[in-house]
Design a protein around this motif. Structure first.
Motif, PDB file in Angstrom:
ATOM      1  N   ALA A 327       0.656  -0.984  -0.027  1.00  0.00           N
ATOM      2  CA  ALA A 327      -0.167  -0.054  -0.225  1.00  0.00           C
ATOM      3  C   ALA A 327       0.573   1.053   0.020  1.00  0.00           C
ATOM      4  O   ALA A 327       1.593   2.103   0.746  1.00  0.00           O
ATOM      5  CB  ALA A 327      -0.392  -0.011   1.424  1.00  0.00           C
ATOM      6  N   ILE A 328       0.481   1.831  -0.724  1.00  0.00           N
ATOM      7  CA  ILE A 328       1.176   3.408  -1.380  1.00  0.00           C
ATOM      8  C   ILE A 328       0.502   3.974  -1.515  1.00  0.00           C
ATOM      9  O   ILE A 328      -0.044   4.115  -2.501  1.00  0.00           O
ATOM     10  CB  ILE A 328       2.341   3.608  -2.030  1.00  0.00           C
ATOM     11  CG1 ILE A 328       3.389   3.688  -2.168  1.00  0.00           C
ATOM     12  CG2 ILE A 328       2.067   2.981  -3.816  1.00  0.00           C
ATOM     13  CD1 ILE A 328       4.944   3.996  -3.144  1.00  0.00           C
ATOM     14  N   ALA A 329       0.626   5.477  -0.662  1.00  0.00           N
ATOM     15  CA  ALA A 329      -0.516   5.833  -1.069  1.00  0.00           C
ATOM     16  C   ALA A 329      -0.717   7.151  -2.525  1.00  0.00           C
ATOM     17  O   ALA A 329       0.543   6.507  -3.498  1.00  0.00           O
ATOM     18  CB  ALA A 329       0.091   7.666  -0.459  1.00  0.00           C
ATOM     19  N   ALA A 330      -1.642   6.965  -2.910  1.00  0.00           N
ATOM     20  CA  ALA A 330      -1.831   7.488  -3.812  1.00  0.00           C
ATOM     21  C   ALA A 330      -1.835   9.134  -4.826  1.00  0.00           C
ATOM     22  O   ALA A 330      -1.941   9.893  -2.886  1.00  0.00           O
ATOM     23  CB  ALA A 330      -3.960   7.320  -4.524  1.00  0.00           C
ATOM     24  N   TRP A 333       3.832  10.598  -8.103  1.00  0.00           N
ATOM     25  CA  TRP A 333       5.420  10.664  -7.333  1.00  0.00           C
ATOM     26  C   TRP A 333       6.330  10.844  -8.410  1.00  0.00           C
ATOM     27  O   TRP A 333       6.084  10.862  -9.329  1.00  0.00           O
ATOM     28  CB  TRP A 333       5.406   9.324  -6.955  1.00  0.00           C
ATOM     29  CG  TRP A 333       4.063   8.961  -5.623  1.00  0.00           C
ATOM     30  CD1 TRP A 333       3.352   8.682  -5.800  1.00  0.00           C
ATOM     31  CD2 TRP A 333       5.283   8.604  -4.493  1.00  0.00           C
ATOM     32  NE1 TRP A 333       2.393   8.122  -4.085  1.00  0.00           N
ATOM     33  CE2 TRP A 333       3.853   8.204  -3.152  1.00  0.00           C
ATOM     34  CE3 TRP A 333       6.441   8.485  -3.568  1.00  0.00           C
ATOM     35  CZ2 TRP A 333       3.404   8.274  -2.347  1.00  0.00           C
ATOM     36  CZ3 TRP A 333       6.370   8.054  -1.907  1.00  0.00           C
ATOM     37  CH2 TRP A 333       5.317   8.242  -1.794  1.00  0.00           C
ATOM     38  N   ARG A 362       8.854  13.116   2.605  1.00  0.00           N
ATOM     39  CA  ARG A 362       8.009  12.489   2.158  1.00  0.00           C
ATOM     40  C   ARG A 362       8.760  11.299   0.962  1.00  0.00           C
ATOM     41  O   ARG A 362       8.160  10.104  -0.033  1.00  0.00           O
ATOM     42  CB  ARG A 362       7.561  13.451   1.138  1.00  0.00           C
ATOM     43  CG  ARG A 362       6.097  14.520   1.520  1.00  0.00           C
ATOM     44  CD  ARG A 362       6.116  15.414   0.529  1.00  0.00           C
ATOM     45  NE  ARG A 362       5.150  16.481   1.073  1.00  0.00           N
ATOM     46  CZ  ARG A 362       4.344  16.375   0.130  1.00  0.00           C
ATOM     47  NH1 ARG A 362       4.051  14.971  -0.044  1.00  0.00           N
ATOM     48  NH2 ARG A 362       2.827  16.981   0.746  1.00  0.00           N
ATOM     49  N   PRO A 378       3.681  11.506  -1.474  1.00  0.00           N
ATOM     50  CA  PRO A 378       3.026  12.395  -3.169  1.00  0.00           C
ATOM     51  C   PRO A 378       2.439  13.431  -2.955  1.00  0.00           C
ATOM     52  O   PRO A 378       2.132  13.973  -2.385  1.00  0.00           O
ATOM     53  CB  PRO A 378       1.366  11.403  -3.169  1.00  0.00           C
ATOM     54  CG  PRO A 378       1.536  10.900  -1.466  1.00  0.00           C
ATOM     55  CD  PRO A 378       2.451  10.609  -0.618  1.00  0.00           C
TER      56      PRO A 378
END
Length: 406
Positions: A327-330, A333, A362, A378
């Protein structure tokens, strides 16, 4: 032949007898600027494709009809490439933009405009990324017209030559999948400088700096200067003191025989003496903190230029590792670099954090497709992401590009 000369070509066919026998002379610039061979590739970004009208309309040149693509499909071609330069410089392209022979651009008969393409010269293995913003060439034996600079980088200025052309789809650009392990952004960990020689030293000499344990400090003999190589034994003892409680009953390492260290140090250390440090006393822990449940540690500030910032990762980023499936933030990037070895990624992350401490929270190392990718984000928009990493282009010489995650 770019589209802007299609009308001229038809007129020449009909009026050869009137003296229209040759196109405006083309060729290389008379005084090209220095450093063109180091011109960066075009930076792919998602640009909308027109379903109809404008550059998507079918057209005819010299009796031959062409139907441009109107969807985001991949396209791979092999054939001859030519280039155009001074004769067309600053004239309007099919998209209405002025042609810049010093930019990384190209012309294609049917690709959606604009598009991005990878062009490879199989004779020497060189590759470039160009932005396709014009129509042409209108000769059956050629598949693409390159700008002067793109041809220079591919070593094609001597004339037409075989190339391989691959259109980069918007989807591949959005996800970053267009990049390949062979791209210049992917690099192995830095190699040791040529001629560097390893200097063997006892392991105890490279232990972390630590205070002399309290038992040694209480000894009358510690009032005199202590040889520096003997302090390594004390450092080992302190490391033992810091072991988990389950190991508290272990005998202290300081009582181990001194034969683990050489009897005499190298000549450079023989006259070096230091006084022992005072015992280190743990700071008292407030009762409220001792009773509080464990929680993630807050990021600690690191001053740029300090020893910690130069070699160690910021606490907020040291463990920030994610895989493509985790799970990596939408959001948007910015990818700063990619490495085969994790050490290379960690080194770049530390440099970025030292250069722009506000980005430390970040920064992430994303493990994807066998590479360790340093990314920051993100951000809500591409403009915000580009603005955040803008200073890194000049400070560290990086060429960040955007990756959208959904």
């Amino acid at each position: 032949m770019p589209l802007r000369w299609a009308t001229w070509t038809a007129a020449c066919v009909a009026a050869v007898l009137a003296g229209c026998a040759s196109a405006p002379r083309d060729g290389p610039p008379r005084n090209p600027p220095a450093g063109l061979a180091q011109t960066a590739d075009a930076e792919p970004r998602v640009e909308p494709i027109r379903a109809e009208g404008g550059t998507s309309r079918p057209y005819t040149v010299a009796g031959r009809s062409y139907t441009p693509l109107t969807d985001d499909r991949p396209l791979v071609e092999r054939g001859l490439a030519s280039w155009y330069g001074q004769g067309f410089h600053a004239r309007a392209t099919a998209t209405g933009e002025p042609y810049d022979m010093y930019a990384m651009t190209a012309a294609h008969r049917t690709m959606p405009l604009p598009s991005y393409a990878r062009v490879r010269n199989p004779a020497n293995g060189r590759e470039v990324i160009v932005r396709v913003n014009d129509r042409g060439p209108f000769r059956d034996d050629r598949i693409i017209d390159l700008s002067y600079t793109a041809a220079l980088r591919l070593d094609l200025l001597r004339g037409v030559a075989p190339v391989e052309v691959e259109r980069l789809t918007n989807e591949a650009i959005r996800t970053g999948a267009w990049r390949r392990p062979s791209d210049t952004q992917l690099a192995a960990s830095p190699a040791a400088p040529a001629g560097a020689q390893a200097v063997p030293v006892p392991a105890a000499w490279v232990q972390p700096v630590a205070a002399v344990p309290s038992s040694a400090a209480a000894s009358p003999s510690t009032s005199a200067p202590v040889p520096v190589w003997r302090l390594a034994q004390a450092s080992t003892a302190v490391a033992s003191d810091a072991a988990p409680a389950s190991a508290a009953a272990e005998p202290p390492v300081a009582n181990a025989p001194a034969t683990a260290l050489p009897a005499e140090p190298p000549p450079r250390f023989r006259n070096m003496e230091v006084a022992p440090l005072a015992p280190m006393t743990p700071a008292p822990v407030p009762a409220s903190a001792a009773a509080a449940p464990a929680s993630p540690a807050a990021p600690a500030a690191t001053l740029p230029g300090s020893a910690a910032s130069a070699g160690a990762l910021p606490p907020s980023a040291a463990g920030a590792t994610a895989s493509a499936s985790s799970a990596i933030a939408a959001g948007v990037w910015m990818q700063l670099g990619a490495f085969r070895e994790r050490d290379g990624a960690q080194t770049l992350l530390a440099r970025v954090a030292a250069s722009q401490p506000e980005l430390a929270g970040r920064l992430r190392i994303v493990e994807e497709a066998g590479a360790h990718k340093v990314q920051v984000g993100p951000y809500a928009t591409r403009d915000a992401a580009q603005a955040a990493v803008g200073p890194l282009r000049g400070a560290l010489g990086l060429s960040p590009f955007a990756v959208e995650r959904r």
